[in-house]
Enzyme design. Structure first.
Site, PDB file in Angstrom:
ATOM      1  N   LYS A 133       0.803  -1.116   0.123  1.00  0.00           N
ATOM      2  CA  LYS A 133       0.438   0.131   0.125  1.00  0.00           C
ATOM      3  C   LYS A 133       0.806   1.061  -0.081  1.00  0.00           C
ATOM      4  O   LYS A 133       2.057   1.463   0.649  1.00  0.00           O
ATOM      5  CB  LYS A 133      -0.961  -0.301   1.148  1.00  0.00           C
ATOM      6  CG  LYS A 133      -1.827   1.100   1.431  1.00  0.00           C
ATOM      7  CD  LYS A 133      -2.801   0.950   2.432  1.00  0.00           C
ATOM      8  CE  LYS A 133      -3.888   1.892   2.785  1.00  0.00           C
ATOM      9  NZ  LYS A 133      -4.520   1.732   3.951  1.00  0.00           N
ATOM     10  N   SER A 210      -8.955   1.039   3.781  1.00  0.00           N
ATOM     11  CA  SER A 210      -8.796   2.078   2.617  1.00  0.00           C
ATOM     12  C   SER A 210      -7.611   2.047   1.853  1.00  0.00           C
ATOM     13  O   SER A 210      -6.920   2.452   0.417  1.00  0.00           O
ATOM     14  CB  SER A 210      -7.903   2.863   3.061  1.00  0.00           C
ATOM     15  OG  SER A 210      -7.099   3.000   4.393  1.00  0.00           O
ATOM     16  N   SER A 234      -9.262  -1.145   7.516  1.00  0.00           N
ATOM     17  CA  SER A 234      -8.799  -0.638   5.731  1.00  0.00           C
ATOM     18  C   SER A 234      -8.155  -1.799   4.668  1.00  0.00           C
ATOM     19  O   SER A 234      -7.931  -2.320   4.073  1.00  0.00           O
ATOM     20  CB  SER A 234      -8.256  -0.306   6.242  1.00  0.00           C
ATOM     21  OG  SER A 234      -8.732   1.598   6.385  1.00  0.00           O
TER      22      SER A 234
END
Length: 602
Positions: A133, A210, A234
């Site tokens: 990420k 997220s 997330s």
């Protein structure tokens, strides 16, 4: 096949790794596609054969990949080439890759060289590509946090974060960074920095966030595994939406710090509810292997002494002791669960009962009085501590002045920049007087006292722990989310569904998700009552049913702090019993993009 190949070629942003070259070199795929091979076949046919071989590589587990590479059946260069090709296809359709890591090819060549010269694997993840990420520092690449200004600034990280460094030292190869939502503050899939990331199972729907890029890329078979971060769901939401296994560990079992020694938190000095780093994989076995590497390494503790020295506990994972497992469907699930979610829960309960475990109802809210209203009230207090000189009441008023606008830029009085509508909704107040705006019992005047807010958090954690002990639980099973992946343009209306996962960040209990089934036409034909007086949220929840057939549905497994291995054990039991059989690498997602942030993909 030709259409898929044209998508791959069109999306090239850097030289293609040529798997047919023993040195792992690169070639111009666009020019080569017009040439003929030595056997008279066109390169199109050669590449088609290569893609067929790719599918075999993409179907291998992490252990199978490592075994094939260390035995010489495959090279790290060949495996990287297969995943890079697939990743290009997936991101062309879903917008999941933030940037490619140019050094990946050289790293693969080096892994192959070391094996050839020493006869030994570099480490337990020898040659396995992975994605990470945008939130995580990778040496030589920026961390944008989904913020357009930071992407434009493009400040490069000088060192790897501990997670990336640990995986690289285990022989894994970081080949790309993936998109994330704006500041990691929403469970949708969009940001002003990258636009909207879409779901490979249906690109009209959100990938979840997220860690949206990880969910879409791994969920589309474009990466063997990825690493995301979770402070409200997330890792778990994108895992659930994309048919993946994902884990949010106890906060102190991971770190975002780098070798510089700097402590990295959600916000400087914010110890209220800590984020966790967690993997996303296609199977529980793969999840176990990644967690084993991350937790058994001493690197993270050297980087951040606050990380607990708790190596992977194989005896806890491999124990055959029957467990006492609590379950609920409705307690913290908001709105009421979709029929497919209720069916997945029943299926998981049946599987665990057949496996010899004892299943008991657990009602932390309705029986033990640990209400989401109280939890959310304390969370508002903890969040307001980061607003210097602003009381909780003022923070609420400020948030209430920000209104989401789908399909257009949102400009606030305090911060005149473009925000994603999902972000704006998350920083707005829900409709007053509805279940979405559950009342808080905390007076605004006390919200300014950090000791009071943290103490209130601890009392609720104590109360939940007491309820867990009273029920004599080993593990808890509950919905991963109230509904499967919803339409991109509906996310901002469903903001408050986040409490379904967020509660276990607040409590700091490890939680994982595992796919159980997919939505069927029977599920969507059943009556569904979201059971909310927030009409906008209820209508969006009903809308999420339409056209949801075939989408993955997961359940959530929760354990006591530092007992992640029990969580993984039960996830494995569910996975084996469910036999879900999701084939991520065979998905052929339709290429779409949103023309406006948070709008309908075209």
């Amino acid at each position: 096949m030709a259409a898929r190949l044209s998508v791959v070629v069109a999306h090239l942003e850097s030289p293609r790794i040529d798997p047919n070259r023993s040195d792992g070199g690169t070639g111009d795929a666009t020019d080569a596609s017009l040439e003929s091979g030595a056997n008279g076949a066109t390169n199109l046919e050669v590449v088609a054969t290569s893609l067929d071989s790719d599918r075999k590589i993409l179907s291998l587990t992490l252990r199978e990949l490592v075994s094939a590479m260390t035995s010489g059946s495959l090279s790290a260069v060949r495996v990287l080439a297969a995943y890079r090709r697939r990743a290009e296809t997936v991101t062309a359709a879903t917008n999941s890759v933030a940037c490619w890591v140019a050094e990946a090819e050289a790293d693969a060549v080096e892994v192959d060289r070391r094996l050839r010269e020493t006869g030994k694997a570099v480490g337990p993840l020898h040659g396995v590509p992975f994605s990470v990420k945008d939130h995580f520092a990778v040496r030589g690449y920026p961390v944008t946090m989904g913020v357009a200004a930071l992407r434009q600034k493009a400040k490069l990280s000088s060192v790897d974060c501990a997670v990336v460094a640990t995986l690289r030292s285990a022989g894994a190869i970081c080949f790309c960074k993936t998109t994330m939502t704006e500041k990691g503050d929403t469970w949708g899939g969009g940001s002003p920095a990258f636009g909207d990331t879409l779901n490979p199972w249906n690109t009209l729907r959100t990938a979840g966030g997220s860690s949206c890029g990880e969910g879409a890329l791994v969920g589309g078979g474009g990466s063997p595994f990825g690493v995301g971060s979770d402070v409200g769901g997330s890792v778990r939401v994108p895992s659930a939406f994309n048919g993946l296994c994902g884990l949010k560990p106890t906060a102190g079992r991971s770190t975002f710090s780098t070798d510089s020694g700097k402590t990295i938190l959600n916000k400087a000095g914010d110890y209220g509810v800590l984020a966790s780093a967690g993997p996303l994989t296609r199977s529980v076995t793969d999840l176990v292997d990644v967690c084993d590497v991350l937790w058994s390494s001493t690197r993270t503790r050297r980087t951040n002494p606050a990380v607990a020295p708790v190596p992977f506990n194989h005896s806890l994972l491999l124990s055959h002791r029957p467990l006492r497992i609590g379950w609920y469907i409705d307690e913290y699930t908001y709105p009421a669960p979709h029929p497919a979610v209720s069916r997945a829960m029943q299926q998981a309960r049946d599987i665990l009962t057949r496996a010899g475990h004892t299943l008991v109802p657990f009602q932390p809210s309705s029986h033990y009085g640990i209400h989401m209203a109280d939890i959310r009230g304390v969370m508002v207090g903890l969040l307001s501590l980061g607003t210097a000189g602003v009381s909780a009441a003022a923070a609420r008023k400020r948030a209430h002045s920000v209104k989401p606008t789908v399909g257009s830029a949102t400009v606030t009085k305090m911060n005149p920049v473009q925000h994603h509508p999902d972000y704006t909704a998350m920083h707005s107040m829900p409709p007053l007087g509805t279940q979405s705006s559950a009342a808080t019992l905390l007076p605004p005047s006390k919200m300014q006292d950090p000791h009071y807010a943290v103490a209130a958090r601890d009392r609720l954690r104590d109360k939940f722990g007491a309820a867990w002990r009273h029920a004599d639980l080993d593990v808890l099973v509950c919905p991963a989310f109230p509904f499967p992946a919803c339409r991109v343009e509906e996310v901002h209306k469903l903001t408050w569904a986040i409490q379904t996962t967020q509660v276990y960040n607040f409590l700091d209990y490890p939680a994982g998700v595992v796919p159980v089934t997919t939505v069927t036409s029977t599920d969507t034909s059943q009556p569904y009552d979201p059971q909310t007086d927030d009409h906008g949220l209820g209508a969006a929840a009903l809308e999420s049913l339409i056209g949801s057939e075939g989408l993955p549905v997961a359940v959530q497994v929760v354990a006591r702090p530092w007992e992640e291995e029990l969580c993984l054990r039960v996830m494995g039991d569910i996975e084996r019993g469910a036999k879900c059989g999701l084939d991520h690498a065979s998905l052929q997602p339709i290429q779409r993009r949103t023309t406006n942030l948070g709008g309908h993909p075209q």
